[in-house]
Scaffold this motif. Structure first.
Motif, PDB file in Angstrom:
ATOM      1  N   PRO A 126      -2.314   6.932  -9.082  1.00 54.26           N
ATOM      2  CA  PRO A 126      -3.325   7.976  -8.872  1.00 54.26           C
ATOM      3  C   PRO A 126      -4.341   7.539  -7.815  1.00 54.26           C
ATOM      4  O   PRO A 126      -4.506   6.337  -7.561  1.00 54.26           O
ATOM      5  N   LEU A 127      -5.006   8.501  -7.242  1.00 54.54           N
ATOM      6  CA  LEU A 127      -5.944   8.225  -6.157  1.00 54.54           C
ATOM      7  C   LEU A 127      -7.040   7.254  -6.577  1.00 54.54           C
ATOM      8  O   LEU A 127      -7.419   6.369  -5.809  1.00 54.54           O
ATOM      9  N   THR A 128      -7.549   7.382  -7.796  1.00 56.21           N
ATOM     10  CA  THR A 128      -8.623   6.483  -8.244  1.00 56.21           C
ATOM     11  C   THR A 128      -8.159   5.030  -8.283  1.00 56.21           C
ATOM     12  O   THR A 128      -8.898   4.128  -7.895  1.00 56.21           O
ATOM     13  N   GLU A 129      -6.936   4.800  -8.743  1.00 55.33           N
ATOM     14  CA  GLU A 129      -6.398   3.433  -8.772  1.00 55.33           C
ATOM     15  C   GLU A 129      -6.164   2.899  -7.357  1.00 55.33           C
ATOM     16  O   GLU A 129      -6.385   1.726  -7.074  1.00 55.33           O
ATOM     17  N   THR A 130      -5.711   3.777  -6.480  1.00 57.37           N
ATOM     18  CA  THR A 130      -5.483   3.383  -5.092  1.00 57.37           C
ATOM     19  C   THR A 130      -6.796   2.982  -4.429  1.00 57.37           C
ATOM     20  O   THR A 130      -6.869   1.951  -3.758  1.00 57.37           O
TER      21      THR A 130
ATOM     22  N   MET B 118      -7.950  -0.613  -2.951  1.00 58.04           N
ATOM     23  CA  MET B 118      -8.357  -0.757  -1.553  1.00 58.04           C
ATOM     24  C   MET B 118      -9.744  -1.375  -1.416  1.00 58.04           C
ATOM     25  O   MET B 118     -10.038  -2.017  -0.422  1.00 58.04           O
ATOM     26  N   LEU B 119     -10.597  -1.189  -2.404  1.00 58.93           N
ATOM     27  CA  LEU B 119     -11.956  -1.712  -2.315  1.00 58.93           C
ATOM     28  C   LEU B 119     -12.144  -3.059  -2.999  1.00 58.93           C
ATOM     29  O   LEU B 119     -13.095  -3.767  -2.714  1.00 58.93           O
TER      30      LEU B 119
ATOM     31  N   LEU C 129       0.808  -1.223   0.000  1.00 51.39           N
ATOM     32  CA  LEU C 129       0.000   0.000   0.000  1.00 51.39           C
ATOM     33  C   LEU C 129       0.843   1.275   0.000  1.00 51.39           C
ATOM     34  O   LEU C 129       0.468   2.259  -0.625  1.00 51.39           O
ATOM     35  N   GLU C 130       1.961   1.249   0.681  1.00 49.36           N
ATOM     36  CA  GLU C 130       2.816   2.442   0.699  1.00 49.36           C
ATOM     37  C   GLU C 130       3.274   2.779  -0.712  1.00 49.36           C
ATOM     38  O   GLU C 130       3.242   3.940  -1.128  1.00 49.36           O
ATOM     39  N   TYR C 131       3.674   1.757  -1.453  1.00 48.30           N
ATOM     40  CA  TYR C 131       4.095   1.961  -2.842  1.00 48.30           C
ATOM     41  C   TYR C 131       2.932   2.487  -3.679  1.00 48.30           C
ATOM     42  O   TYR C 131       3.089   3.413  -4.482  1.00 48.30           O
ATOM     43  N   VAL C 132       1.764   1.903  -3.488  1.00 47.89           N
ATOM     44  CA  VAL C 132       0.582   2.310  -4.254  1.00 47.89           C
ATOM     45  C   VAL C 132       0.232   3.765  -3.956  1.00 47.89           C
ATOM     46  O   VAL C 132      -0.036   4.548  -4.869  1.00 47.89           O
ATOM     47  N   PHE C 133       0.239   4.147  -2.670  1.00 45.35           N
ATOM     48  CA  PHE C 133      -0.078   5.528  -2.301  1.00 45.35           C
ATOM     49  C   PHE C 133       0.915   6.511  -2.915  1.00 45.35           C
ATOM     50  O   PHE C 133       0.544   7.611  -3.302  1.00 45.35           O
ATOM     51  N   ASN C 134       2.176   6.113  -3.007  1.00 46.67           N
ATOM     52  CA  ASN C 134       3.207   7.013  -3.517  1.00 46.67           C
ATOM     53  C   ASN C 134       3.273   7.069  -5.033  1.00 46.67           C
ATOM     54  O   ASN C 134       3.761   8.056  -5.588  1.00 46.67           O
ATOM     55  N   ASN C 135       2.825   6.015  -5.741  1.00 52.23           N
ATOM     56  CA  ASN C 135       3.081   5.929  -7.178  1.00 52.23           C
ATOM     57  C   ASN C 135       1.840   5.789  -8.064  1.00 52.23           C
ATOM     58  O   ASN C 135       1.977   5.792  -9.284  1.00 52.23           O
TER      59      ASN C 135
END
Length: 179
Positions: free
Chosen positions: A120-124, A128-129, A112-118
């Motif tokens: 876009p918010l929609t993909e994150t 997460m869902l 998740l840290e990698y996802v949050f940093n790299n």
């Protein structure tokens, strides 16, 4: 006789909302305990469920502090129910992933840290869902139910507690009610 019994267990809406809030605090505390003491790293769906518990708890806290009249109690009850059922929907997805056959489990994604940093918010948010292969792993059970299953039970109880506020919003006997 039944009416007296029901009236004796009837809580004020303020107490009901605060009970829901403290239930959410307890659930979040248990999540923190399992993460920081038990060493269980939360997956994306676990974090989404914690957010659902947090949102439900915030609704309950605001409702308890506000102590509204009947119309406000009903509005907060609906908001609390929607928040709890939204979190419950995430729990249902998580339980479903845990019961998939191994060959149908989605691939594990990046942390998740990698996802949050790299990403876009929609993909994150999508990650997460929807969950990843990490979410299908069962790390803990109690009485045969996994942690997401118990979280689903908790969300359903929070939704029921919130809906009970409709009953608590009715005026009692000779008491005056605020609107």
């Amino acid at each position: 006789m039944n009416k007296n019994w029901l009236e004796r267990i009837r809580l004020t809406p303020r107490i009901g909302f605060f009970l829901g809030f403290f239930g959410c605090v307890f659930l979040l505390s248990m999540g923190a305990y399992f993460q920081f003491v038990g060493g269980l790293e939360p997956c994306p769906l676990c974090i989404s469920q914690r957010i659902g518990i947090l949102l439900t708890g915030i609704v309950f806290l605001i409702a308890g502090l506000h102590n509204p009249g009947r119309a406000g109690i009903k509005a907060y009850a609906i908001l609390g129910t929607l928040a709890a059922l939204g979190g419950g929907a995430v729990s249902v997805r998580h339980v479903w992933l845990q019961h998939l056959p191994p060959e149908e489990v989605p691939e594990c994604g990046p942390g998740l840290e990698y996802v949050f940093n790299n990403f876009p918010l929609t993909e994150t948010l999508k990650l997460m869902l929807s969950g990843t292969g990490d979410c299908a792993k069962v790390d803990w059970t109690f009485w045969g139910l996994s942690m997401p299953a118990w979280t689903l039970v908790a969300f359903l109880m929070l939704a029921a507690l919130s809906l009970l506020q409709f009953w608590n919003a009715r005026p009692r006997g000779s008491e005056s009610s605020r609107d």
